[in-house]
Motif scaffolding. Structure first.
Motif, PDB file in Angstrom:
ATOM      1  N   ARG A  25       0.824  -1.210   0.000  1.00 23.02           N
ATOM      2  CA  ARG A  25       0.000   0.000   0.000  1.00 23.02           C
ATOM      3  C   ARG A  25       0.860   1.263   0.000  1.00 23.02           C
ATOM      4  NH1 ARG A  25      -4.291   0.853   4.714  1.00 23.02           N
ATOM      5  NH2 ARG A  25      -2.356   1.096   5.843  1.00 23.02           N
ATOM      6  N   SER A  26       1.907   1.289   0.804  1.00 19.23           N
ATOM      7  CA  SER A  26       2.766   2.480   0.858  1.00 19.23           C
ATOM      8  C   SER A  26       3.521   2.670  -0.463  1.00 19.23           C
ATOM      9  CB  SER A  26       3.756   2.388   2.016  1.00 19.23           C
ATOM     10  OG  SER A  26       4.630   1.302   1.830  1.00 19.23           O
ATOM     11  N   SER A  27       3.935   1.575  -1.086  1.00 22.56           N
ATOM     12  CA  SER A  27       4.625   1.683  -2.382  1.00 22.56           C
ATOM     13  C   SER A  27       3.701   2.250  -3.450  1.00 22.56           C
ATOM     14  CB  SER A  27       5.139   0.330  -2.836  1.00 22.56           C
ATOM     15  OG  SER A  27       6.085  -0.162  -1.917  1.00 22.56           O
ATOM     16  N   LYS A  28       2.458   1.833  -3.437  1.00 20.44           N
ATOM     17  CA  LYS A  28       1.509   2.351  -4.418  1.00 20.44           C
ATOM     18  C   LYS A  28       1.217   3.833  -4.191  1.00 20.44           C
ATOM     19  CE  LYS A  28      -0.683  -1.899  -5.780  1.00 20.44           C
ATOM     20  NZ  LYS A  28      -1.936  -2.598  -6.039  1.00 20.44           N
ATOM     21  N   LYS A  29       1.189   4.253  -2.935  1.00 25.42           N
ATOM     22  CA  LYS A  29       1.003   5.686  -2.641  1.00 25.42           C
ATOM     23  C   LYS A  29       2.192   6.495  -3.151  1.00 25.42           C
ATOM     24  CE  LYS A  29      -2.024   5.600   1.374  1.00 25.42           C
ATOM     25  NZ  LYS A  29      -2.147   5.896   2.811  1.00 25.42           N
ATOM     26  N   GLU A  30       3.388   5.948  -2.954  1.00 27.14           N
ATOM     27  CA  GLU A  30       4.594   6.631  -3.440  1.00 27.14           C
ATOM     28  C   GLU A  30       4.574   6.773  -4.955  1.00 27.14           C
ATOM     29  OE1 GLU A  30       8.333   5.061  -2.074  1.00 27.14           O
ATOM     30  OE2 GLU A  30       7.511   4.677  -0.086  1.00 27.14           O
ATOM     31  N   ILE A  31       4.141   5.756  -5.637  1.00 30.76           N
ATOM     32  CA  ILE A  31       4.079   5.817  -7.100  1.00 30.76           C
ATOM     33  C   ILE A  31       3.141   6.933  -7.547  1.00 30.76           C
ATOM     34  CG2 ILE A  31       3.189   4.591  -9.145  1.00 30.76           C
ATOM     35  CD1 ILE A  31       4.418   2.081  -8.084  1.00 30.76           C
ATOM     36  N   ARG A  32       2.005   7.075  -6.865  1.00 32.72           N
ATOM     37  CA  ARG A  32       1.056   8.131  -7.226  1.00 32.72           C
ATOM     38  C   ARG A  32       1.608   9.524  -6.955  1.00 32.72           C
ATOM     39  NH1 ARG A  32      -3.094   6.184  -3.748  1.00 32.72           N
ATOM     40  NH2 ARG A  32      -3.036   3.989  -4.242  1.00 32.72           N
ATOM     41  N   LYS A  33       2.423   9.646  -5.904  1.00 34.79           N
ATOM     42  CA  LYS A  33       2.926  10.970  -5.510  1.00 34.79           C
ATOM     43  C   LYS A  33       4.106  11.435  -6.357  1.00 34.79           C
ATOM     44  CE  LYS A  33       1.456  10.852  -0.703  1.00 34.79           C
ATOM     45  NZ  LYS A  33       1.892  10.833   0.698  1.00 34.79           N
ATOM     46  N   THR A  34       4.962  10.515  -6.778  1.00 39.24           N
ATOM     47  CA  THR A  34       6.177  10.919  -7.487  1.00 39.24           C
ATOM     48  C   THR A  34       5.872  11.377  -8.904  1.00 39.24           C
ATOM     49  OG1 THR A  34       6.582   8.654  -8.174  1.00 39.24           O
ATOM     50  CG2 THR A  34       7.691   9.389  -6.178  1.00 39.24           C
ATOM     51  N   GLN A  35       6.724  12.276  -9.389  1.00 43.32           N
ATOM     52  CA  GLN A  35       6.541  12.838 -10.728  1.00 43.32           C
ATOM     53  C   GLN A  35       7.493  12.215 -11.744  1.00 43.32           C
ATOM     54  OE1 GLN A  35       4.181  15.037 -11.613  1.00 43.32           O
ATOM     55  NE2 GLN A  35       3.370  14.974  -9.522  1.00 43.32           N
ATOM     56  N   SER A  36       8.719  11.964 -11.318  1.00 41.75           N
ATOM     57  CA  SER A  36       9.714  11.483 -12.291  1.00 41.75           C
ATOM     58  C   SER A  36       9.502  10.009 -12.620  1.00 41.75           C
ATOM     59  CB  SER A  36      11.132  11.692 -11.750  1.00 41.75           C
ATOM     60  OG  SER A  36      11.384  10.798 -10.708  1.00 41.75           O
ATOM     61  N   LEU A  37       9.740   9.688 -13.850  1.00 40.40           N
ATOM     62  CA  LEU A  37       9.522   8.329 -14.337  1.00 40.40           C
ATOM     63  C   LEU A  37      10.543   7.347 -13.769  1.00 40.40           C
ATOM     64  CD1 LEU A  37       7.616   6.844 -16.200  1.00 40.40           C
ATOM     65  CD2 LEU A  37       9.235   7.221 -18.050  1.00 40.40           C
ATOM     66  N   SER A  38      11.772   7.811 -13.574  1.00 41.99           N
ATOM     67  CA  SER A  38      12.805   6.902 -13.053  1.00 41.99           C
ATOM     68  C   SER A  38      12.495   6.465 -11.616  1.00 41.99           C
ATOM     69  CB  SER A  38      14.180   7.572 -13.125  1.00 41.99           C
ATOM     70  OG  SER A  38      14.188   8.745 -12.343  1.00 41.99           O
ATOM     71  N   GLU A  39      11.986   7.387 -10.798  1.00 42.54           N
ATOM     72  CA  GLU A  39      11.617   7.021  -9.424  1.00 42.54           C
ATOM     73  C   GLU A  39      10.454   6.034  -9.423  1.00 42.54           C
ATOM     74  OE1 GLU A  39      10.865  10.408  -6.986  1.00 42.54           O
ATOM     75  OE2 GLU A  39      12.770  11.354  -7.492  1.00 42.54           O
ATOM     76  N   LYS A  40       9.517   6.257 -10.334  1.00 40.12           N
ATOM     77  CA  LYS A  40       8.380   5.346 -10.421  1.00 40.12           C
ATOM     78  C   LYS A  40       8.841   3.940 -10.791  1.00 40.12           C
ATOM     79  CE  LYS A  40       4.682   8.564 -11.401  1.00 40.12           C
ATOM     80  NZ  LYS A  40       3.505   8.864 -12.211  1.00 40.12           N
ATOM     81  N   TRP A  41       9.837   3.854 -11.695  1.00 40.70           N
ATOM     82  CA  TRP A  41      10.354   2.544 -12.078  1.00 40.70           C
ATOM     83  C   TRP A  41      11.045   1.848 -10.912  1.00 40.70           C
ATOM     84  CZ3 TRP A  41       8.944  -0.364 -15.854  1.00 40.70           C
ATOM     85  CH2 TRP A  41       8.434   0.199 -17.021  1.00 40.70           C
ATOM     86  N   GLU A  42      11.753   2.628 -10.080  1.00 48.19           N
ATOM     87  CA  GLU A  42      12.418   2.041  -8.905  1.00 48.19           C
ATOM     88  C   GLU A  42      11.397   1.470  -7.927  1.00 48.19           C
ATOM     89  OE1 GLU A  42      15.097   4.707  -7.005  1.00 48.19           O
ATOM     90  OE2 GLU A  42      16.124   5.217  -8.868  1.00 48.19           O
ATOM     91  N   ILE A  43      10.350   2.267  -7.659  1.00 49.03           N
ATOM     92  CA  ILE A  43       9.319   1.811  -6.728  1.00 49.03           C
ATOM     93  C   ILE A  43       8.584   0.614  -7.307  1.00 49.03           C
ATOM     94  CG2 ILE A  43       7.228   2.493  -5.508  1.00 49.03           C
ATOM     95  CD1 ILE A  43       8.306   5.402  -5.661  1.00 49.03           C
ATOM     96  N   HIS A  44       8.359   0.640  -8.602  1.00 49.78           N
ATOM     97  CA  HIS A  44       7.702  -0.489  -9.262  1.00 49.78           C
ATOM     98  C   HIS A  44       8.562  -1.756  -9.154  1.00 49.78           C
ATOM     99  CE1 HIS A  44       4.901  -2.408 -11.969  1.00 49.78           C
ATOM    100  NE2 HIS A  44       5.911  -2.829 -12.706  1.00 49.78           N
ATOM    101  N   GLY A  45       9.860  -1.580  -9.215  1.00 49.99           N
ATOM    102  CA  GLY A  45      10.770  -2.714  -9.024  1.00 49.99           C
ATOM    103  C   GLY A  45      10.649  -3.312  -7.629  1.00 49.99           C
ATOM    104  N   LYS A  46      10.449  -2.438  -6.615  1.00 50.43           N
ATOM    105  CA  LYS A  46      10.243  -2.935  -5.248  1.00 50.43           C
ATOM    106  C   LYS A  46       8.961  -3.762  -5.174  1.00 50.43           C
ATOM    107  CE  LYS A  46      12.401   0.942  -2.837  1.00 50.43           C
ATOM    108  NZ  LYS A  46      12.137   2.069  -1.944  1.00 50.43           N
ATOM    109  N   LEU A  47       7.922  -3.260  -5.831  1.00 54.08           N
ATOM    110  CA  LEU A  47       6.659  -4.000  -5.843  1.00 54.08           C
ATOM    111  C   LEU A  47       6.820  -5.360  -6.520  1.00 54.08           C
ATOM    112  CD1 LEU A  47       3.879  -1.381  -6.666  1.00 54.08           C
ATOM    113  CD2 LEU A  47       4.000  -2.862  -4.684  1.00 54.08           C
ATOM    114  N   GLN A  48       7.588  -5.390  -7.597  1.00 52.70           N
ATOM    115  CA  GLN A  48       7.791  -6.636  -8.312  1.00 52.70           C
ATOM    116  C   GLN A  48       8.631  -7.625  -7.518  1.00 52.70           C
ATOM    117  OE1 GLN A  48       6.489  -7.629 -11.296  1.00 52.70           O
ATOM    118  NE2 GLN A  48       5.224  -5.806 -11.072  1.00 52.70           N
TER     119      GLN A  48
END
Length: 100
Positions: A25-48
């Protein structure tokens, strides 16, 4: 009756889901809040990297009396056949009896 191995697998999935729920849940919130695509990919990697069976979509609802996964009524937590038997035996208040 559901096979015991399937029931045990579902129990394991429930435990994993509860264990990783807050992280997911916290990772998904972070993805929604961040603007840069590279940060989103990092968080998405954590989810994966989380276990597959910890995902809530992996859980399957089952009848609590028989363990059957199909013909499941969410309102009662029972399958159709057991629901019908309980209604005819007057164990479920508020459910109307009909000639099925």
């Amino acid at each position: 009756m559901g096979r015991k191995s399937f029931l045990q697998r579902e129990k394991k999935r429930k435990k994993l889901n509860q264990k990783y729920h807050l992280i997911r849940r916290s990772s998904k919130k972070e993805i929604r809040k961040t603007q840069s695509l590279s940060e989103k990919w990092e968080i998405h990697g954590k989810l994966q990297s989380l276990p597959r069976n910890s995902a809530p979509t992996r859980l399957q609802r089952r009848c609590f009396s028989t363990g059957r996964p199909r013909a499941y009524y969410r309102d009662f937590g029972l399958t159709g056949y057991i629901l019908r038997e309980m209604v005819h035996a007057c164990f479920l208040p508020g459910a109307t009896r009909s000639s099925w």
